[in-house]
Design a protein around this motif. Sequence first.
Motif, PDB file in Angstrom:
ATOM      1  N   SER A 277      33.604  46.506  34.248  1.00  0.00           N
ATOM      2  CA  SER A 277      33.705  46.592  32.788  1.00  0.00           C
ATOM      3  C   SER A 277      33.210  45.297  32.164  1.00  0.00           C
ATOM      4  O   SER A 277      33.683  44.202  32.508  1.00  0.00           O
ATOM      5  CB  SER A 277      35.158  46.851  32.376  1.00  0.00           C
ATOM      6  OG  SER A 277      35.347  46.608  30.995  1.00  0.00           O
ATOM      7  N   TYR A 278      32.302  45.425  31.210  1.00  0.00           N
ATOM      8  CA  TYR A 278      31.772  44.235  30.543  1.00  0.00           C
ATOM      9  C   TYR A 278      32.862  43.542  29.737  1.00  0.00           C
ATOM     10  O   TYR A 278      32.938  42.314  29.712  1.00  0.00           O
ATOM     11  CB  TYR A 278      30.603  44.611  29.646  1.00  0.00           C
ATOM     12  CG  TYR A 278      29.963  43.427  28.967  1.00  0.00           C
ATOM     13  CD1 TYR A 278      29.247  42.491  29.691  1.00  0.00           C
ATOM     14  CD2 TYR A 278      30.093  43.244  27.580  1.00  0.00           C
ATOM     15  CE1 TYR A 278      28.665  41.390  29.078  1.00  0.00           C
ATOM     16  CE2 TYR A 278      29.505  42.160  26.947  1.00  0.00           C
ATOM     17  CZ  TYR A 278      28.796  41.229  27.708  1.00  0.00           C
ATOM     18  OH  TYR A 278      28.228  40.147  27.086  1.00  0.00           O
ATOM     19  N   ASP A 279      33.707  44.319  29.077  1.00  0.00           N
ATOM     20  CA  ASP A 279      34.784  43.725  28.273  1.00  0.00           C
ATOM     21  C   ASP A 279      35.759  42.954  29.150  1.00  0.00           C
ATOM     22  O   ASP A 279      36.213  41.858  28.787  1.00  0.00           O
ATOM     23  CB  ASP A 279      35.536  44.814  27.498  1.00  0.00           C
ATOM     24  CG  ASP A 279      34.703  45.428  26.388  1.00  0.00           C
ATOM     25  OD1 ASP A 279      33.752  44.750  25.926  1.00  0.00           O
ATOM     26  OD2 ASP A 279      34.980  46.565  25.987  1.00  0.00           O
ATOM     27  N   GLU A 280      36.088  43.511  30.304  1.00  0.00           N
ATOM     28  CA  GLU A 280      36.990  42.802  31.207  1.00  0.00           C
ATOM     29  C   GLU A 280      36.319  41.549  31.752  1.00  0.00           C
ATOM     30  O   GLU A 280      36.971  40.510  31.944  1.00  0.00           O
ATOM     31  CB  GLU A 280      37.419  43.727  32.347  1.00  0.00           C
ATOM     32  CG  GLU A 280      38.566  43.170  33.170  1.00  0.00           C
ATOM     33  CD  GLU A 280      39.137  44.165  34.162  1.00  0.00           C
ATOM     34  OE1 GLU A 280      40.310  43.988  34.551  1.00  0.00           O
ATOM     35  OE2 GLU A 280      38.408  45.096  34.566  1.00  0.00           O
ATOM     36  N   PHE A 281      35.040  41.649  31.961  1.00  0.00           N
ATOM     37  CA  PHE A 281      34.286  40.475  32.392  1.00  0.00           C
ATOM     38  C   PHE A 281      34.407  39.354  31.361  1.00  0.00           C
ATOM     39  O   PHE A 281      34.612  38.190  31.725  1.00  0.00           O
ATOM     40  CB  PHE A 281      32.819  40.857  32.593  1.00  0.00           C
ATOM     41  CG  PHE A 281      31.867  39.696  32.602  1.00  0.00           C
ATOM     42  CD1 PHE A 281      31.844  38.784  33.651  1.00  0.00           C
ATOM     43  CD2 PHE A 281      30.991  39.493  31.535  1.00  0.00           C
ATOM     44  CE1 PHE A 281      30.970  37.709  33.643  1.00  0.00           C
ATOM     45  CE2 PHE A 281      30.111  38.420  31.530  1.00  0.00           C
ATOM     46  CZ  PHE A 281      30.096  37.522  32.587  1.00  0.00           C
ATOM     47  N   LEU A 282      34.310  39.707  30.066  1.00  0.00           N
ATOM     48  CA  LEU A 282      34.431  38.693  29.026  1.00  0.00           C
ATOM     49  C   LEU A 282      35.811  38.054  29.026  1.00  0.00           C
ATOM     50  O   LEU A 282      35.950  36.846  28.777  1.00  0.00           O
ATOM     51  CB  LEU A 282      34.137  39.312  27.661  1.00  0.00           C
ATOM     52  CG  LEU A 282      32.686  39.774  27.434  1.00  0.00           C
ATOM     53  CD1 LEU A 282      32.537  40.420  26.052  1.00  0.00           C
ATOM     54  CD2 LEU A 282      31.711  38.613  27.580  1.00  0.00           C
ATOM     55  N   SER A 283      36.810  38.851  29.331  1.00  0.00           N
ATOM     56  CA  SER A 283      38.163  38.281  29.391  1.00  0.00           C
ATOM     57  C   SER A 283      38.282  37.309  30.572  1.00  0.00           C
ATOM     58  O   SER A 283      38.980  36.290  30.469  1.00  0.00           O
ATOM     59  CB  SER A 283      39.211  39.395  29.504  1.00  0.00           C
ATOM     60  OG  SER A 283      39.162  40.023  30.769  1.00  0.00           O
ATOM     61  N   PHE A 284      37.621  37.626  31.661  1.00  0.00           N
ATOM     62  CA  PHE A 284      37.620  36.707  32.812  1.00  0.00           C
ATOM     63  C   PHE A 284      36.910  35.410  32.446  1.00  0.00           C
ATOM     64  O   PHE A 284      37.332  34.310  32.864  1.00  0.00           O
ATOM     65  CB  PHE A 284      36.919  37.347  34.010  1.00  0.00           C
ATOM     66  CG  PHE A 284      37.600  38.565  34.577  1.00  0.00           C
ATOM     67  CD1 PHE A 284      38.941  38.823  34.312  1.00  0.00           C
ATOM     68  CD2 PHE A 284      36.905  39.452  35.390  1.00  0.00           C
ATOM     69  CE1 PHE A 284      39.564  39.941  34.832  1.00  0.00           C
ATOM     70  CE2 PHE A 284      37.518  40.567  35.920  1.00  0.00           C
ATOM     71  CZ  PHE A 284      38.850  40.822  35.641  1.00  0.00           C
ATOM     72  N   ARG A 285      35.843  35.530  31.664  1.00  0.00           N
ATOM     73  CA  ARG A 285      35.143  34.323  31.219  1.00  0.00           C
ATOM     74  C   ARG A 285      36.046  33.457  30.353  1.00  0.00           C
ATOM     75  O   ARG A 285      35.995  32.225  30.422  1.00  0.00           O
ATOM     76  CB  ARG A 285      33.879  34.699  30.445  1.00  0.00           C
ATOM     77  CG  ARG A 285      32.763  35.299  31.278  1.00  0.00           C
ATOM     78  CD  ARG A 285      32.200  34.283  32.275  1.00  0.00           C
ATOM     79  NE  ARG A 285      31.579  33.159  31.633  1.00  0.00           N
ATOM     80  CZ  ARG A 285      30.279  33.075  31.362  1.00  0.00           C
ATOM     81  NH1 ARG A 285      29.470  34.063  31.683  1.00  0.00           N
ATOM     82  NH2 ARG A 285      29.781  32.007  30.777  1.00  0.00           N
ATOM     83  N   ASP A 286      36.868  34.090  29.553  1.00  0.00           N
ATOM     84  CA  ASP A 286      37.815  33.330  28.727  1.00  0.00           C
ATOM     85  C   ASP A 286      38.801  32.564  29.604  1.00  0.00           C
ATOM     86  O   ASP A 286      39.168  31.428  29.293  1.00  0.00           O
ATOM     87  CB  ASP A 286      38.564  34.267  27.783  1.00  0.00           C
ATOM     88  CG  ASP A 286      37.684  34.834  26.682  1.00  0.00           C
ATOM     89  OD1 ASP A 286      36.617  34.242  26.423  1.00  0.00           O
ATOM     90  OD2 ASP A 286      38.063  35.864  26.094  1.00  0.00           O
ATOM     91  N   GLU A 287      39.213  33.186  30.689  1.00  0.00           N
ATOM     92  CA  GLU A 287      40.115  32.492  31.620  1.00  0.00           C
ATOM     93  C   GLU A 287      39.439  31.254  32.207  1.00  0.00           C
ATOM     94  O   GLU A 287      40.063  30.186  32.344  1.00  0.00           O
ATOM     95  CB  GLU A 287      40.535  33.429  32.752  1.00  0.00           C
ATOM     96  CG  GLU A 287      41.550  34.480  32.389  1.00  0.00           C
ATOM     97  CD  GLU A 287      42.036  35.242  33.612  1.00  0.00           C
ATOM     98  OE1 GLU A 287      42.476  34.584  34.585  1.00  0.00           O
ATOM     99  OE2 GLU A 287      41.971  36.473  33.598  1.00  0.00           O
TER     100      GLU A 287
END
Length: 391
Positions: A369-379
């Motif tokens: 998921s691209y959105d979940e990927f973005l959340s991982f980037r935030d981490e």
Amino acid sequence: MSDPSHPSDPLLPVDGGSPAYEPGRRRRKRRSLPGCLAVLVALAIVAGGLWFGVTRGVSWIEDQFADPEDFAGPGRGKVSFEVSDGDSSAQICRNLKASGVVASVQACIDAAAADPDSPGIQVGFYPLKKEMASEEAIGVLVDPANIITNAVTIPEGYNVDQVVEVLADRTDFNASDFERVLDQPDRIGLPDYADGNPEGYLFPSTYSFGPNAKPLDMITAMVDRWRQAADDAGLEEAAERLGYTPHELMTVASLVEAEGRGEDMPKVARVIYNRVENPDNGITNGLLQVDAAVNYALGKEPIARLTTDEIDSVADSPYNTYKQPGLPPGPIEAPGDAAIEAATTPADGPWLFYVTVDLGTGETKFTDSYDEFLSFRDELDEYCATQSDRC
């Protein structure tokens, strides 16, 4: 009476000459000197033969029952002695005798037979001396700690330039000596599909080079070790099964080495394959977006985050996986056993993204998921804000 006309006196010769024999006078016999000399010579020859035979016999008896010749030790000078693969104790002793280390083969064999550790003598070079006692020479050979080695460790993930730097630092040769060897790829055993480029094929490991090893020997040993790892992983069979060339699998393995850790490596390999094999997924557009490959194009050490300017500065490089779709043209560094294994047996999963959210522990998260990927980037951003020395 006697007749005076026929004298019969035995003292007078019949013809009236000198008497044939005179009382009180012995007849002298003539001596034969040549005959005596011949007898003496014959006696001398016989005596000499007897002496020679006795001497040889005594020597033979001494040889049979006396101890074989041996040096008293402790020796002199220096000898770098090599034990080769397959050498028996007798062959080792013959080589020691030829090198001037021991006085006789038999004394050496006797010393080896008396040492219970001699069957375990290992292949390698040993520091010995001229004219050593056989027992002392064998004592050196049975201890593997005495093997002369130049241990060189090449870590996983090193590229060719880094490998050359380590070799030049840890051996008596210059970087240019190794570079000349690398410029002759046909001599080092590279596979045909490497196309003459050693990048990725100098296997990371610890090598023990003997004192006579030359740059060609060292580089060839690394390629040979790669071949062993590739065969163990079934690289060429896996390439055929997965629909890639062996060189492409080595490229994937190098990306996995740069990006993955431990049990995550097969999952990283799967992400790479998923992106290559599904370029029209509507998310990645066939781009791998592997930072390590861009760093290779930049000629820089791997870093956690790339800037847009850095990516754009090498936009035309085939190693810029943010700009060029598909796999780069070859490995970016030397993968180890685990990375090669991951490339040949990737995990099953739909993932298209991964982010290492903790650079200290190596914790990596995977998603499709691209959105979940973005959340991982935030981490990761938060981690870098608090652990800036790692980003």
